[in-house]
Design a protein around this motif. Structure first.
Motif, mmCIF file in Angstrom:
data_model
loop_
_atom_site.group_PDB
_atom_site.id
_atom_site.type_symbol
_atom_site.label_atom_id
_atom_site.label_comp_id
_atom_site.label_asym_id
_atom_site.label_seq_id
_atom_site.Cartn_x
_atom_site.Cartn_y
_atom_site.Cartn_z
ATOM 1 N N GLY A 98 9.221 17.601 -6.717
ATOM 2 C CA GLY A 98 8.829 17.341 -5.343
ATOM 3 C C GLY A 98 7.806 16.233 -5.214
ATOM 4 O O GLY A 98 6.910 16.077 -6.042
ATOM 5 N N TYR A 99 7.957 15.472 -4.163
ATOM 6 C CA TYR A 99 6.935 14.496 -3.807
ATOM 7 C C TYR A 99 7.155 14.079 -2.367
ATOM 8 O O TYR A 99 8.235 14.251 -1.785
ATOM 9 C CB TYR A 99 6.962 13.271 -4.737
ATOM 10 N N VAL A 100 6.113 13.523 -1.792
ATOM 11 C CA VAL A 100 6.191 12.899 -0.481
ATOM 12 C C VAL A 100 5.407 11.602 -0.577
ATOM 13 O O VAL A 100 4.365 11.536 -1.230
ATOM 14 C CB VAL A 100 5.641 13.831 0.622
ATOM 15 N N ALA A 101 5.939 10.535 0.036
ATOM 16 C CA ALA A 101 5.309 9.221 -0.112
ATOM 17 C C ALA A 101 5.462 8.419 1.165
ATOM 18 O O ALA A 101 6.444 8.571 1.906
ATOM 19 C CB ALA A 101 5.922 8.456 -1.296
ATOM 20 N N ALA A 102 4.480 7.596 1.412
ATOM 21 C CA ALA A 102 4.529 6.641 2.522
ATOM 22 C C ALA A 102 4.047 5.302 1.983
ATOM 23 O O ALA A 102 3.003 5.224 1.330
ATOM 24 C CB ALA A 102 3.653 7.103 3.679
ATOM 25 N N ALA A 103 4.830 4.256 2.237
ATOM 26 C CA ALA A 103 4.496 2.933 1.707
ATOM 27 C C ALA A 103 4.610 1.894 2.807
ATOM 28 O O ALA A 103 5.528 1.953 3.649
ATOM 29 C CB ALA A 103 5.410 2.573 0.543
ATOM 30 N N PHE A 104 3.684 0.956 2.808
ATOM 31 C CA PHE A 104 3.718 -0.174 3.739
ATOM 32 C C PHE A 104 3.720 -1.453 2.920
ATOM 33 O O PHE A 104 3.002 -1.558 1.919
ATOM 34 C CB PHE A 104 2.502 -0.150 4.669
ATOM 35 N N PHE A 105 4.529 -2.417 3.333
ATOM 36 C CA PHE A 105 4.516 -3.707 2.653
ATOM 37 C C PHE A 105 4.482 -4.830 3.673
ATOM 38 O O PHE A 105 4.966 -4.693 4.812
ATOM 39 C CB PHE A 105 5.719 -3.870 1.712
ATOM 40 N N TYR A 106 3.912 -5.932 3.264
ATOM 41 C CA TYR A 106 3.828 -7.133 4.103
ATOM 42 C C TYR A 106 4.030 -8.335 3.202
ATOM 43 O O TYR A 106 3.369 -8.462 2.170
ATOM 44 C CB TYR A 106 2.472 -7.216 4.803
ATOM 45 N N LYS A 107 4.945 -9.193 3.574
ATOM 46 C CA LYS A 107 5.194 -10.417 2.821
ATOM 47 C C LYS A 107 5.078 -11.605 3.761
ATOM 48 O O LYS A 107 5.743 -11.646 4.811
ATOM 49 C CB LYS A 107 6.575 -10.399 2.161
ATOM 50 N N ASP A 108 4.255 -12.542 3.390
ATOM 51 C CA ASP A 108 4.120 -13.794 4.128
ATOM 52 C C ASP A 108 4.966 -14.841 3.412
ATOM 53 O O ASP A 108 4.562 -15.386 2.385
ATOM 54 C CB ASP A 108 2.653 -14.213 4.179
ATOM 55 N N LEU A 142 0.856 -1.172 0.000
ATOM 56 C CA LEU A 142 0.000 0.000 0.000
ATOM 57 C C LEU A 142 0.898 1.229 0.000
ATOM 58 O O LEU A 142 1.842 1.315 0.799
ATOM 59 C CB LEU A 142 -0.905 0.005 1.222
ATOM 60 N N SER A 143 0.622 2.168 -0.899
ATOM 61 C CA SER A 143 1.481 3.349 -1.014
ATOM 62 C C SER A 143 0.629 4.580 -1.282
ATOM 63 O O SER A 143 -0.298 4.547 -2.108
ATOM 64 C CB SER A 143 2.493 3.157 -2.150
ATOM 65 N N TRP A 144 0.949 5.675 -0.576
ATOM 66 C CA TRP A 144 0.335 6.971 -0.830
ATOM 67 C C TRP A 144 1.420 7.928 -1.293
ATOM 68 O O TRP A 144 2.499 7.999 -0.694
ATOM 69 C CB TRP A 144 -0.341 7.512 0.429
ATOM 70 N N GLU A 145 1.139 8.674 -2.363
ATOM 71 C CA GLU A 145 2.128 9.582 -2.945
ATOM 72 C C GLU A 145 1.466 10.913 -3.278
ATOM 73 O O GLU A 145 0.345 10.944 -3.805
ATOM 74 C CB GLU A 145 2.707 8.981 -4.229
ATOM 75 N N LYS A 146 2.165 11.979 -2.968
ATOM 76 C CA LYS A 146 1.709 13.318 -3.358
ATOM 77 C C LYS A 146 2.855 14.016 -4.080
ATOM 78 O O LYS A 146 3.986 14.037 -3.597
ATOM 79 C CB LYS A 146 1.289 14.140 -2.144
ATOM 80 N N TYR A 147 2.540 14.601 -5.239
ATOM 81 C CA TYR A 147 3.555 15.219 -6.093
ATOM 82 C C TYR A 147 3.323 16.725 -6.154
ATOM 83 O O TYR A 147 2.182 17.205 -6.145
ATOM 84 C CB TYR A 147 3.510 14.610 -7.488
ATOM 85 N N LEU A 159 9.181 5.748 4.260
ATOM 86 C CA LEU A 159 8.827 7.153 4.121
ATOM 87 C C LEU A 159 9.860 7.801 3.213
ATOM 88 O O LEU A 159 11.063 7.609 3.403
ATOM 89 C CB LEU A 159 8.825 7.853 5.478
ATOM 90 N N SER A 160 9.419 8.562 2.239
ATOM 91 C CA SER A 160 10.360 9.202 1.317
ATOM 92 C C SER A 160 9.823 10.560 0.892
ATOM 93 O O SER A 160 8.613 10.797 0.897
ATOM 94 C CB SER A 160 10.628 8.321 0.095
ATOM 95 N N ALA A 161 10.746 11.443 0.533
ATOM 96 C CA ALA A 161 10.359 12.789 0.121
ATOM 97 C C ALA A 161 11.456 13.405 -0.718
ATOM 98 O O ALA A 161 12.639 13.118 -0.541
ATOM 99 C CB ALA A 161 10.082 13.666 1.348
#
Length: 929
Positions: free
Chosen positions: A707-717, A697-702, A770-772
């Motif tokens: 410029g951008y700011v992003a937050a991503a979550f990952f889960y691997k089973d 799941l990732s949210w990104e704003k440009y 988290l990235s920006a």
């Protein structure tokens, strides 16, 4: 409590950076008006616009770091998958000196240094085993024992960009489990005019000259891009040469650290953790690399494009370790009486110093010569037949590695010349070894049969060949489905890979002349081990000494060497079907849903030594393997919340094929003559791949172009994990069939214990990224030209494994996933305006379990102390009004703080290696015309 405080501080810093970026986004202006969700909007969905943007990326003439960021941000925003991207600042000019260093600055990616350079890439906390690397969309071979690519083989001057796919799509061939790294070269028809680029840089290592090796190096590159026949035929030719000095200071201690028994090491209290030896060395040498790439792109009509890609790289690495070494167990040949006086024991029961008496040190020369060659070819044809697009792609790549490892050992004579050493161990610097005798006179050091023999050598060689063919089609969606589905993609790919390893080796013995000093014409001079308290020792031409004074006859037929050679074949058939989503569900949605089916046919062959057979027929061929099928569904959705905000969702079932050296058929086999039960240890050609179910799941704003700011979550089973286990009941029928039972032996059984890699229990892996990227002129015009980009990644896993073959370094209990750093940070501050540019970058990671190669040629796991690496660059590009237009000059510095590389055994006060590779400075110029 301290760790908790550090974790809280790390989270706070990452959150602060994220908040600053969010404020900058707000300062850029309010979001656009709500999206039009009418039927008209559905007829012109966002995905087609985004695809057009992606196509146009290659047309932009990039120049400068800011434009590099712009291109990378555009690629990230327009992708249907969750990706990270790197784009060249200009032709032949990636943002960093090496491709691996550029990749390591991406969110969720970290690097382990090898020989001072970023080399081993981990994506999302998983080791390189879980990622794959492509060149122009095609899987490529490796000169190593495994699949993972050595990025030094691919010059940054010849790479135009990198895409890291964090979520897969069904049409992506050769995808990895943790990520897929696609290296891209220039497409000539993306340019509208001819371009020439030449570049020259000089290089210097701060450790300076030693032995026969200079501290200076150089890099030279040139590229030509041309268009012909009314821009229907394009040509790219690029060449890159580098000569990089190798300079290294190291102190290392023997593994394992163990608790001594009463009187086992005289003078050392029982229960103390102790290491049985220590060494200090200066490594010197150089690496030369020459690489050529060419692309011919022909577009005779709008309905046909044919592209031929050629890539060749050849690298030669030569280095010598000039080493002082001493055994601290009392193992000094015929000399006895070893003891330790004035031992220093810390509060963790670890030996940290004292005086070691009656020891007999060695001065060793250890030489390595390695020659690597990679050739890769690809021919892709794209056709349009009506509204259907067809693609046919043929590729071939082959890698070869030829290596020579030689060691010879000298000691003071007559035997023994016993010494007393003052020892002082530290985990935060070079441990100290202060000898009482002088070891600087080469005429007093003799090639002789020491406790480690007079020498040893190996001649490893590897060949890796991969052939593949792909056909595919993109078919427009039927009108009934067009409100949701824009296209269907179908195709099939066949890949045939064959890898082979041989490793002849043997003793290097003193020749007929007997013990001898090494002649002055073979001496390079003294090297200074003062950093370790030793002073100066000689350095010499190791191959020359072996040739003149010694005998070396490597073989791979001895009983203990037979299992080191193996062959592996993989035939992978991949079929896929994918629907491209382009619709409106309240907001515009684009993406894809599909399935990939992989059919694997793997087999390995090796020789096995049968001690029961008559002499001359003891080496027998053994072949084993397996076939399996994986069905891999995947879904990627990108919701355009506003024109500048995107929410992405990824679901997939993923696989990563096992390590190639784990799949080797080679093994050491025997039968217990008292019970008749067979047993073996080695590789396992019947391995299944690593498998995982993934959620992203990732949210990104440009904003503001770059410029951008992003937050991503990952889960691997991870449904399974491969690690070494011992299993009973393994079927050895094929090997037992040729076993000759002795007269008093019981009947030979067909099943027994097998110690090998097996698929075992898995677990979960999760992370937050988290990235920006923030151009600071968005905050105030006074900061025009300034910018900051950074990322923070937090990873965790429930998976623990055991690695009995590495128990001496990481223990015999459960350990964390190799390659997993729980915290990874990257930060770059830059200024670019009016032709002048400056930036400083930091990459930081917490402790992890890393992988190195040991003298036996096997991989070894180590606890590695987290690193904090700083790099910097300043440059100036002359503008159009200048007579020097097209010229740019650069000054670059890598590893500014000369950060050490540190490994330890379980506890940081029990060091294994402490290494410094020095700072690297590069000064050069690039001219484009």
């Amino acid at each position: 409590m301290l760790n908790l405080k550090r974790n809280l501080l790390s989270a706070a810093l990452a959150s602060a950076m994220f908040m600053v970026a969010s404020q900058a986004a707000q300062a850029a202006g309010q979001d656009s008006a709500p999206q039009d969700t009418s039927q008209d909007a559905a007829k012109a969905p966002a995905a087609k616009t985004e695809k057009k943007k992606a196509t146009e990326l290659g047309v932009v003439t990039v120049s400068g770091f800011a434009q590099s960021l712009q291109s990378a941000v555009d690629a990230k925003q327009s992708s249907n998958e969750i990706i990270e991207a790197i784009s060249a600042e200009d032709i032949g000019k990636l943002p960093d000196v090496s491709i691996a260093e550029s990749i390591a600055r991406l969110p969720g990616v970290s690097a382990q240094r090898v020989a001072g350079r970023a080399q081993v890439i981990s994506v999302r906390g998983l080791s390189p085993d879980f990622a794959t690397t492509l060149l122009n969309g095609r899987e490529i071979v490796s000169t190593g024992d495994n699949r993972s690519v050595e990025f030094d083989q691919y010059p940054s001057e010849l790479i135009s960009g990198v895409t890291v796919y964090k979520t897969p799509k069904a049409a992506l061939i050769g995808q990895g489990l943790s990520g897929t790294l696609d290296l891209q070269t220039v497409r000539p028809l993306d340019y509208k005019k001819d371009v020439f680029v030449v570049g020259v840089r000089g290089q210097h290592n701060s450790l300076g000259r030693a032995a026969d090796s200079s501290a200076f190096g150089n890099r030279v590159n040139g590229s030509y891009i041309g268009q012909f026949m009314d821009n229907t035929l394009g040509l790219v030719i690029g060449y890159a040469h580098s000569e990089t000095p190798t300079q290294e200071d190291q102190v290392g201690l023997y593994e394992p650290w163990f608790q001594v028994g009463d009187g086992a090491r005289p003078g050392v209290p029982a229960g103390t953790y102790y290491s049985d030896g220590i060494k200090a060395l200066r490594r010197t040498g150089h690496t030369k690399r020459d690489a050529v790439m060419a692309t011919v792109e022909w577009r005779p009509s709008d309905n046909w494009t044919s592209t031929l890609d050629l890539f060749h790289t050849k690298a030669t690495q030569k280095d010598t370790a000039n080493q002082f070494e001493v055994n601290l167990s009392g193992y000094n040949g015929s000399a006895g009486g070893y003891n330790v006086t004035n031992p220093v024991i810390n509060g963790n029961d670890t030996f940290t110093g004292g005086t070691a008496n009656r020891v007999y040190p060695l001065v060793r020369g250890m030489y390595n010569s390695r020659h690597d060659t990679i050739n890769a070819y690809g021919w892709k044809n794209e056709f349009s037949v009506g509204q259907v697009s067809l693609v046919a792609d043929l590729s071939y790549s082959k890698a070869k590695r030829n290596e020579l490892n030689l060691e010879n050992n000298t000691q003071l004579l007559p035997n023994p010349q016993l010494d007393s050493l003052q020892l002082g161990y530290t985990s935060n610097g070079f441990s100290q070894i202060n000898p009482g005798l002088d070891y600087s006179d080469p005429s007093k050091l003799f090639l002789t049969n020491t406790i480690y023999g007079s020498g040893y050598g190996k001649v490893p060689r590897i060949s890796d060949e991969l052939k593949s063919a792909k056909i595919g089609a993109i078919i427009p969606s039927p009108e009934a489905l067009s409100p949701v589905i824009s296209d269907f993609e179908v195709g099939i790919n066949y890949a045939d890979r064959f890898k082979e390893k041989h490793q002849p080796e043997g003793n290097i013995n003193v020749g007929a002349q007997g013990d001898t000093a090494i002649g002055s014409d073979l001496q390079y001079g003294l090297v200074d081990l003062g950093f370790a308290g030793i002073g100066q020792i000689p350095s010499w031409n190791v191959p020359g000494a072996v040739a003149r004074y010694m005998t070396f006859a490597p073989n791979e037929d001895a009983s203990y060497l037979v299992s080191k050679a193996w062959q592996l074949s993989e035939k992978i058939t991949t079929a896929y079907a994918m629907a491209d989503i382009d619709t409106v569900w309240g907001v515009p949605v684009r993406g894809n849903v599909g399935v990939q089916v992989q059919r694997a046919d793997q087999s390995s062959s090796a020789n096995v030594f049968n001690s029961s057979a008559p002499v001359g027929s003891q080496i027998e061929r053994f072949t084993d393997g397996k076939k399996y099928t994986d069905v891999l569904p995947s879904l990627n959705l990108a919701f355009s919340l506003t024109d500048s905000q995107t929410l992405r969702l990824g679901l997939a079932k993923q696989v990563a094929r096992p390590r190639m050296d784990d799949m080797r058929a080679s093994l050491e086999f025997g039968v217990d003559t008292s019970t008749g039960k067979p047993g073996a240890s080695g590789g396992n050609p019947r391995l299944d791949p690593w498998r995982a179910n993934a959620f992203d799941l990732s949210w990104e704003k440009y904003f503001g172009g770059t410029g951008y700011v992003a937050a991503a979550f990952f889960y691997k089973d991870l449904t399974s994990y491969i690690y070494t286990q011992t299993r009973d009941g393994y079927d050895f029928s094929s090997l037992v069939a040729n076993y000759v039972r002795g007269p008093n032996e019981p009947p030979t059984q067909t099943t027994g214990n097998f110690s090998a890699p097996f698929n075992g229990k898995g677990g979960s892996l999760r992370g937050l990224e988290l990235s920006a990227s923030v151009p600071l002129n968005m905050l105030t015009p006074a900061l025009d030209g300034f910018g900051v980009l950074g990322s923070a990644s937090f990873n965790d896993s429930s998976v623990t494994i055991r690695s009995p073959e590495n128990a001496s370094s990481v223990g015999d209990g459960p350990i964390a996933l190799p390659g997993l750093s729980k915290r990874v940070y990257n930060l770059t501050a830059y200024y670019e305006k009016n032709g002048f540019g400056a930036r400083i970058s930091e990459r930081k990671r917490s402790d992890f379990i890393g992988e190195i190669g040991n003298f036996n040629g096997n991989r070894t796991l180590r606890y590695v102390v987290g690193e904090n690496i700083f790099d910097a660059q300043i440059d100036y590009t002359f503008g159009e009004s200048s007579s020097l237009h097209g010229l740019s000059v650069q000054l670059q510095a890598s590893n500014l703080t000369n950060a050490p590389y540190r490994t330890y055994a379980g506890s940081k006060d029990r060091p294994l290696e402490y290494i410094k590779w020095g700072r690297t400075y590069l000064l050069g110029a690039t001219y484009k015309f």
